[in-house]
Design a protein around this motif. Structure first.
Motif, PDB file in Angstrom:
ATOM      1  N   SER A   1       0.838  -1.189   0.000  1.00 10.19           N
ATOM      2  CA  SER A   1       0.000   0.000   0.000  1.00 10.19           C
ATOM      3  C   SER A   1       0.880   1.250   0.000  1.00 10.19           C
ATOM      4  CB  SER A   1      -0.916  -0.015   1.220  1.00 10.19           C
ATOM      5  OG  SER A   1      -1.891   0.975   1.119  1.00 10.19           O
ATOM      6  N   ILE A   2       0.633   2.127  -0.952  1.00 12.86           N
ATOM      7  CA  ILE A   2       1.371   3.382  -1.052  1.00 12.86           C
ATOM      8  C   ILE A   2       0.467   4.480  -0.513  1.00 12.86           C
ATOM      9  CG2 ILE A   2       2.548   4.984  -2.605  1.00 12.86           C
ATOM     10  CD1 ILE A   2       2.705   2.463  -4.542  1.00 12.86           C
ATOM     11  N   VAL A   3       0.903   5.122   0.566  1.00 13.85           N
ATOM     12  CA  VAL A   3       0.073   6.122   1.236  1.00 13.85           C
ATOM     13  C   VAL A   3       0.863   7.424   1.387  1.00 13.85           C
ATOM     14  CG1 VAL A   3      -1.153   4.313   2.491  1.00 13.85           C
ATOM     15  CG2 VAL A   3       0.727   5.486   3.601  1.00 13.85           C
ATOM     16  N   ASN A   4       0.138   8.514   1.550  1.00  8.61           N
ATOM     17  CA  ASN A   4       0.766   9.802   1.796  1.00  8.61           C
ATOM     18  C   ASN A   4       1.500   9.751   3.124  1.00  8.61           C
ATOM     19  OD1 ASN A   4       0.659  12.715   2.964  1.00  8.61           O
ATOM     20  ND2 ASN A   4       0.313  12.958   0.774  1.00  8.61           N
ATOM     21  N   HIS A   5       2.666  10.366   3.174  1.00  8.20           N
ATOM     22  CA  HIS A   5       3.471  10.376   4.407  1.00  8.20           C
ATOM     23  C   HIS A   5       2.660  10.889   5.606  1.00  8.20           C
ATOM     24  CE1 HIS A   5       7.000  10.590   6.936  1.00  8.20           C
ATOM     25  NE2 HIS A   5       6.657  11.835   7.246  1.00  8.20           N
ATOM     26  N   ASP A   6       1.795  11.868   5.377  1.00 10.28           N
ATOM     27  CA  ASP A   6       0.996  12.440   6.464  1.00 10.28           C
ATOM     28  C   ASP A   6       0.048  11.427   7.092  1.00 10.28           C
ATOM     29  OD1 ASP A   6       2.259  14.837   5.953  1.00 10.28           O
ATOM     30  OD2 ASP A   6       0.604  15.638   4.750  1.00 10.28           O
ATOM     31  N   ASP A   7      -0.363  10.405   6.338  1.00 14.73           N
ATOM     32  CA  ASP A   7      -1.304   9.401   6.845  1.00 14.73           C
ATOM     33  C   ASP A   7      -0.614   8.167   7.416  1.00 14.73           C
ATOM     34  OD1 ASP A   7      -3.519  10.908   6.022  1.00 14.73           O
ATOM     35  OD2 ASP A   7      -3.465  10.033   4.014  1.00 14.73           O
ATOM     36  N   SER A   8       0.678   8.013   7.163  1.00 13.44           N
ATOM     37  CA  SER A   8       1.344   6.750   7.463  1.00 13.44           C
ATOM     38  C   SER A   8       1.418   6.436   8.957  1.00 13.44           C
ATOM     39  CB  SER A   8       2.740   6.711   6.842  1.00 13.44           C
ATOM     40  OG  SER A   8       3.566   7.724   7.385  1.00 13.44           O
ATOM     41  N   ARG A   9       1.703   7.408   9.788  1.00 17.95           N
ATOM     42  CA  ARG A   9       1.842   7.140  11.226  1.00 17.95           C
ATOM     43  C   ARG A   9       0.523   6.637  11.830  1.00 17.95           C
ATOM     44  NH1 ARG A   9       5.570  10.569  14.478  1.00 17.95           N
ATOM     45  NH2 ARG A   9       6.810   8.744  14.106  1.00 17.95           N
ATOM     46  N   ALA A  10      -0.584   7.323  11.531  1.00 15.27           N
ATOM     47  CA  ALA A  10      -1.882   6.902  12.066  1.00 15.27           C
ATOM     48  C   ALA A  10      -2.254   5.513  11.549  1.00 15.27           C
ATOM     49  CB  ALA A  10      -2.968   7.917  11.700  1.00 15.27           C
ATOM     50  N   LEU A  11      -1.947   5.242  10.290  1.00 17.79           N
ATOM     51  CA  LEU A  11      -2.236   3.924   9.723  1.00 17.79           C
ATOM     52  C   LEU A  11      -1.440   2.843  10.433  1.00 17.79           C
ATOM     53  CD1 LEU A  11      -3.440   1.960   7.698  1.00 17.79           C
ATOM     54  CD2 LEU A  11      -1.656   2.672   6.073  1.00 17.79           C
ATOM     55  N   LEU A  12      -0.142   3.068  10.620  1.00 19.92           N
ATOM     56  CA  LEU A  12       0.690   2.071  11.295  1.00 19.92           C
ATOM     57  C   LEU A  12       0.236   1.833  12.730  1.00 19.92           C
ATOM     58  CD1 LEU A  12       4.141   3.153   9.904  1.00 19.92           C
ATOM     59  CD2 LEU A  12       2.901   1.043   9.378  1.00 19.92           C
ATOM     60  N   GLU A  13      -0.121   2.890  13.442  1.00 21.31           N
ATOM     61  CA  GLU A  13      -0.604   2.733  14.819  1.00 21.31           C
ATOM     62  C   GLU A  13      -1.876   1.900  14.856  1.00 21.31           C
ATOM     63  OE1 GLU A  13      -0.914   6.582  16.680  1.00 21.31           O
ATOM     64  OE2 GLU A  13       1.238   6.954  16.472  1.00 21.31           O
ATOM     65  N   ARG A  14      -2.796   2.167  13.923  1.00 21.15           N
ATOM     66  CA  ARG A  14      -4.065   1.417  13.882  1.00 21.15           C
ATOM     67  C   ARG A  14      -3.810  -0.049  13.521  1.00 21.15           C
ATOM     68  NH1 ARG A  14      -8.400   0.364  16.175  1.00 21.15           N
ATOM     69  NH2 ARG A  14     -10.239   0.142  14.897  1.00 21.15           N
TER      70      ARG A  14
ATOM     71  N   SER B   1      -3.447   0.512  -3.116  1.00 15.97           N
ATOM     72  CA  SER B   1      -3.084  -0.778  -2.525  1.00 15.97           C
ATOM     73  C   SER B   1      -3.120  -1.885  -3.568  1.00 15.97           C
ATOM     74  CB  SER B   1      -4.045  -1.131  -1.389  1.00 15.97           C
ATOM     75  OG  SER B   1      -3.950  -0.176  -0.362  1.00 15.97           O
ATOM     76  N   PHE B   2      -2.155  -2.780  -3.456  1.00 13.89           N
ATOM     77  CA  PHE B   2      -2.067  -3.954  -4.310  1.00 13.89           C
ATOM     78  C   PHE B   2      -2.107  -5.177  -3.409  1.00 13.89           C
ATOM     79  CE2 PHE B   2       0.258  -0.493  -6.243  1.00 13.89           C
ATOM     80  CZ  PHE B   2      -0.210  -0.484  -7.554  1.00 13.89           C
ATOM     81  N   VAL B   3      -2.883  -6.167  -3.776  1.00 12.28           N
ATOM     82  CA  VAL B   3      -2.939  -7.422  -3.029  1.00 12.28           C
ATOM     83  C   VAL B   3      -2.339  -8.494  -3.925  1.00 12.28           C
ATOM     84  CG1 VAL B   3      -4.418  -9.092  -1.866  1.00 12.28           C
ATOM     85  CG2 VAL B   3      -5.010  -6.651  -1.812  1.00 12.28           C
ATOM     86  N   LEU B   4      -1.231  -9.076  -3.451  1.00  9.64           N
ATOM     87  CA  LEU B   4      -0.477 -10.038  -4.250  1.00  9.64           C
ATOM     88  C   LEU B   4      -0.497 -11.414  -3.597  1.00  9.64           C
ATOM     89  CD1 LEU B   4       2.601  -7.678  -4.625  1.00  9.64           C
ATOM     90  CD2 LEU B   4       0.793  -8.005  -6.299  1.00  9.64           C
ATOM     91  N   ASN B   5      -0.565 -12.443  -4.421  1.00 12.84           N
ATOM     92  CA  ASN B   5      -0.453 -13.802  -3.906  1.00 12.84           C
ATOM     93  C   ASN B   5       0.988 -14.063  -3.479  1.00 12.84           C
ATOM     94  OD1 ASN B   5      -3.152 -14.666  -4.315  1.00 12.84           O
ATOM     95  ND2 ASN B   5      -2.726 -14.904  -6.487  1.00 12.84           N
ATOM     96  N   VAL B   6       1.146 -14.769  -2.383  1.00 10.13           N
ATOM     97  CA  VAL B   6       2.475 -15.119  -1.877  1.00 10.13           C
ATOM     98  C   VAL B   6       2.627 -16.630  -1.982  1.00 10.13           C
ATOM     99  CG1 VAL B   6       3.988 -15.129   0.146  1.00 10.13           C
ATOM    100  CG2 VAL B   6       2.517 -13.150  -0.308  1.00 10.13           C
ATOM    101  N   GLU B   7       3.626 -17.058  -2.718  1.00 12.06           N
ATOM    102  CA  GLU B   7       3.863 -18.484  -2.896  1.00 12.06           C
ATOM    103  C   GLU B   7       4.463 -19.099  -1.636  1.00 12.06           C
ATOM    104  OE1 GLU B   7       6.680 -21.172  -5.696  1.00 12.06           O
ATOM    105  OE2 GLU B   7       5.543 -19.571  -6.671  1.00 12.06           O
ATOM    106  N   ARG B   8       5.351 -18.355  -0.994  1.00 10.66           N
ATOM    107  CA  ARG B   8       6.026 -18.878   0.196  1.00 10.66           C
ATOM    108  C   ARG B   8       6.337 -17.721   1.114  1.00 10.66           C
ATOM    109  NH1 ARG B   8      11.502 -22.557   0.030  1.00 10.66           N
ATOM    110  NH2 ARG B   8      11.934 -22.477   2.265  1.00 10.66           N
ATOM    111  N   TRP B   9       6.181 -17.959   2.421  1.00 12.18           N
ATOM    112  CA  TRP B   9       6.460 -16.922   3.418  1.00 12.18           C
ATOM    113  C   TRP B   9       7.191 -17.580   4.566  1.00 12.18           C
ATOM    114  CZ3 TRP B   9       2.194 -14.251   6.829  1.00 12.18           C
ATOM    115  CH2 TRP B   9       2.783 -13.257   7.607  1.00 12.18           C
TER     116      TRP B   9
END
Length: 109
Positions: A6-19, A98-106
């Motif tokens: 997900s690519i977000v504006n820097h101003d929104d990133s802190r609140a998003l990470l906290e949530r 936002s992009f949702v990608l399949n993950v083959e292995r994690w």
């Protein structure tokens, strides 16, 4: 497994990470620059189970808002003696892509 990028504006990133952390999700943040205004963004990487994708996307929608800004574009090349007249232009900033990608292995080491 899925990877939400997900690519977000820097101003929104802190609140998003906290949530996200409050809801028990882990994320990796990469500082990036781009877009029309060449402003600071945060690219957030979230690995998750398939059934949690919609919950995470909803958190992103709630925390990342678009807003209107006025910018003054660079004046075009002018002939000698002309005066530049720059008119502010209304642009939308913020929000998230936002992009949702399949993950083959994690693996978590």
């Amino acid at each position: 497994m899925k990877l939400i990028l997900s690519i977000v504006n820097h101003d929104d990133s802190r609140a998003l990470l906290e949530r996200l952390m409050q809801r028990g999700f882990q994320a990796t943040v990469i500082s990036t620059t781009g877009g029309f205004l060449r402003e600071g963004n945060a690219t957030i990487l979230i690995g998750t189970e398939d059934e949690k994708v919609e919950e995470i996307l909803q958190i992103i929608r709630e925390q990342c808002h678009t807003r209107t800004r006025y910018i003054t574009p660079l004046p075009p090349l002018m002939e000698p003696g002309e005066l530049p007249v720059a008119t502010p232009v209304e642009v939308q900033v913020g929000g998230a892509t936002s992009f949702v990608l399949n993950v083959e292995r994690w693996e978590k080491c």
